[in-house]
Motif scaffolding. Structure first.
Motif, PDB file in Angstrom:
ATOM      1  N   UNK A   1       0.874  -1.226  -0.047  1.00  0.00           N
ATOM      2  CA  UNK A   1      -0.088   0.050   0.029  1.00  0.00           C
ATOM      3  C   UNK A   1       0.895   1.380  -0.042  1.00  0.00           C
ATOM      4  N   UNK A   2       1.926   1.331   0.671  1.00  0.00           N
ATOM      5  CA  UNK A   2       2.726   2.428   0.948  1.00  0.00           C
ATOM      6  C   UNK A   2       3.544   2.365  -0.399  1.00  0.00           C
ATOM      7  N   UNK A   3       3.727   1.396  -1.039  1.00  0.00           N
ATOM      8  CA  UNK A   3       4.774   1.596  -2.321  1.00  0.00           C
ATOM      9  C   UNK A   3       3.702   2.172  -3.270  1.00  0.00           C
ATOM     10  N   UNK A   4       2.550   1.755  -3.346  1.00  0.00           N
ATOM     11  CA  UNK A   4       1.450   2.247  -4.491  1.00  0.00           C
ATOM     12  C   UNK A   4       1.368   3.676  -4.152  1.00  0.00           C
ATOM     13  N   UNK A   5       1.108   4.142  -2.836  1.00  0.00           N
ATOM     14  CA  UNK A   5       0.955   5.643  -2.497  1.00  0.00           C
ATOM     15  C   UNK A   5       2.106   6.413  -3.164  1.00  0.00           C
ATOM     16  N   UNK A   6       3.409   5.821  -2.745  1.00  0.00           N
ATOM     17  CA  UNK A   6       4.506   6.827  -3.095  1.00  0.00           C
ATOM     18  C   UNK A   6       4.483   6.722  -4.885  1.00  0.00           C
ATOM     19  N   UNK A   7       4.065   5.647  -5.404  1.00  0.00           N
ATOM     20  CA  UNK A   7       4.346   5.615  -6.926  1.00  0.00           C
ATOM     21  C   UNK A   7       3.258   6.566  -7.455  1.00  0.00           C
ATOM     22  N   UNK A   8       1.929   6.670  -7.122  1.00  0.00           N
ATOM     23  CA  UNK A   8       1.064   7.431  -7.575  1.00  0.00           C
ATOM     24  C   UNK A   8       0.969   8.789  -7.106  1.00  0.00           C
ATOM     25  N   UNK A   9       1.932   9.216  -6.260  1.00  0.00           N
ATOM     26  CA  UNK A   9       2.173  10.576  -5.860  1.00  0.00           C
ATOM     27  C   UNK A   9       3.193  11.099  -6.738  1.00  0.00           C
ATOM     28  N   UNK A  10       3.953  10.434  -7.599  1.00  0.00           N
ATOM     29  CA  UNK A  10       4.919  10.852  -8.333  1.00  0.00           C
ATOM     30  C   UNK A  10       4.416  11.803  -9.562  1.00  0.00           C
TER      31      UNK A  10
ATOM     32  N   UNK B   1      -2.420  18.782 -18.070  1.00  0.00           N
ATOM     33  CA  UNK B   1      -1.632  17.713 -17.437  1.00  0.00           C
ATOM     34  C   UNK B   1      -2.171  17.559 -16.160  1.00  0.00           C
ATOM     35  N   UNK B   2      -2.238  18.455 -15.453  1.00  0.00           N
ATOM     36  CA  UNK B   2      -2.617  18.481 -13.767  1.00  0.00           C
ATOM     37  C   UNK B   2      -4.052  18.107 -13.956  1.00  0.00           C
ATOM     38  N   UNK B   3      -4.660  18.463 -14.721  1.00  0.00           N
ATOM     39  CA  UNK B   3      -6.316  18.035 -14.694  1.00  0.00           C
ATOM     40  C   UNK B   3      -6.443  16.736 -14.983  1.00  0.00           C
ATOM     41  N   UNK B   4      -5.608  16.066 -15.996  1.00  0.00           N
ATOM     42  CA  UNK B   4      -5.714  14.538 -16.104  1.00  0.00           C
ATOM     43  C   UNK B   4      -5.192  13.818 -14.951  1.00  0.00           C
ATOM     44  N   UNK B   5      -4.105  14.331 -14.225  1.00  0.00           N
ATOM     45  CA  UNK B   5      -3.783  13.574 -13.136  1.00  0.00           C
ATOM     46  C   UNK B   5      -4.755  13.517 -11.916  1.00  0.00           C
ATOM     47  N   UNK B   6      -5.320  14.742 -11.662  1.00  0.00           N
ATOM     48  CA  UNK B   6      -6.390  14.935 -10.586  1.00  0.00           C
ATOM     49  C   UNK B   6      -7.667  14.003 -11.101  1.00  0.00           C
ATOM     50  N   UNK B   7      -8.141  13.887 -12.485  1.00  0.00           N
ATOM     51  CA  UNK B   7      -9.241  12.996 -12.570  1.00  0.00           C
ATOM     52  C   UNK B   7      -9.004  11.737 -12.559  1.00  0.00           C
ATOM     53  N   UNK B   8      -7.902  11.325 -12.888  1.00  0.00           N
ATOM     54  CA  UNK B   8      -7.146   9.978 -12.353  1.00  0.00           C
ATOM     55  C   UNK B   8      -7.071   9.362 -11.209  1.00  0.00           C
ATOM     56  N   UNK B   9      -6.327  10.229 -10.368  1.00  0.00           N
ATOM     57  CA  UNK B   9      -6.325   9.915  -8.814  1.00  0.00           C
ATOM     58  C   UNK B   9      -7.533   9.903  -8.244  1.00  0.00           C
TER      59      UNK B   9
ATOM     60  N   UNK C   1     -10.714   7.990  -4.762  1.00  0.00           N
ATOM     61  CA  UNK C   1     -11.880   8.474  -4.219  1.00  0.00           C
ATOM     62  C   UNK C   1     -13.103   7.687  -4.403  1.00  0.00           C
ATOM     63  N   UNK C   2     -13.494   7.738  -5.745  1.00  0.00           N
ATOM     64  CA  UNK C   2     -14.531   6.883  -6.453  1.00  0.00           C
ATOM     65  C   UNK C   2     -14.476   5.488  -6.314  1.00  0.00           C
TER      66      UNK C   2
END
Length: 245
Positions: A169-178, A211-219, A224-225
């Motif tokens: 879980x922590x590895x995925x969290x770090x990965x998706x924060x990049x 790019x920022x909007x795409x990342x926010x929508x994906x995350x 969340x959803x």
């Protein structure tokens, strides 16, 4: 005739902008206030007291949770391991993130910690947010398995299994924060004569906003959803199971 119209429009725009430029050009503080707003938030004092209360209660509570789980052998259960991981993510926010938030309310600009500090701040908030969501979702899945499939839970929900899940879980969290971290950086402002405005450095998005909007929508979908849907479905199923029994 179109080019004549465009030239006249540009001259008209310049005539409107020049008085504004002259007004702010001679004062760095006024020019920064024009660009960013007031340096210090008007909510600084009340929010500092609120944050201080949250800091004291949050740090004390989460430290107690960690100490109890570490100190008592009978508390080292798979569920408590997830709670320990959740407490660690809360402590990271309280100890590192909250002081940065208070500092930024006290002085919105300039950002004094450089690109490394900007990356650290963005990565920290993204990572702990994702880790908290994933931990809560995992606890819900574990509770679902324990209630609807108790025999399977005894075999699979072990401490070793919980530790492996938490590391993942922590590895995925770090990965998706990049991705979001990589598009942030130090943004500088310039006077109309193209010279740098002193003290204008801020930690902000420096890549194109799409790019920022795409990342926010994906995350948002992934963290969340999707987790909210999974948790809602699992608790509905658990509620039905309990009500039928």
């Amino acid at each position: 005739m179109d080019w004549i119209t465009n030239i006249s429009l540009c001259i008209h725009c310049t005539e409107e902008v020049e008085p504004l430029m002259r007004r702010y050009f001679n004062s760095t503080e006024d020019y920064l206030a024009f660009l960013y707003g007031p340096r210090r938030s008007h909510l600084f004092l009340p929010m500092t007291w609120v944050y201080a209360l949250i800091f004291i209660v949050g740090v004390s509570g989460n430290l107690l949770v960690c100490l109890v789980i570490l100190k008592h052998r009978n508390m080292k259960t798979p569920t408590n391991y997830y709670l320990f991981s959740l407490a660690i993510s809360d402590l990271l926010v309280l100890l590192f993130g909250m002081p940065l938030e208070i500092y930024e309310m006290w002085s919105n600009y300039p950002f004094l910690f450089g690109p490394v500090g900007c990356y650290f701040k963005t990565a920290l908030f993204e990572t702990v947010c994702f880790a908290s969501i994933l931990n809560v979702t995992t606890v819900s899945i574990e509770r679902y398995v324990a209630i609807l499939h108790p025999f399977r839970a005894k075999l699979k929900c072990t401490r070793g299994h919980a530790l492996r899940i938490i590391i993942a879980l922590w590895f995925l969290s770090v990965l998706f924060s990049l991705p979001n971290t990589s598009i942030h950086g130090i943004m500088l402002q310039y006077f109309p004569n193209h010279t740098e405005v002193p003290g204008s450095a801020t930690c902000a998005v420096v890549k194109p906003m799409w790019i920022y909007n795409c990342i926010i929508q994906l995350t948002s979908c992934l963290f969340y959803v999707l987790p909210m849907s999974v948790i809602s479905v699992l608790y509905c199923l658990m509620g039905l199971k309990v009500s039928l029994n």
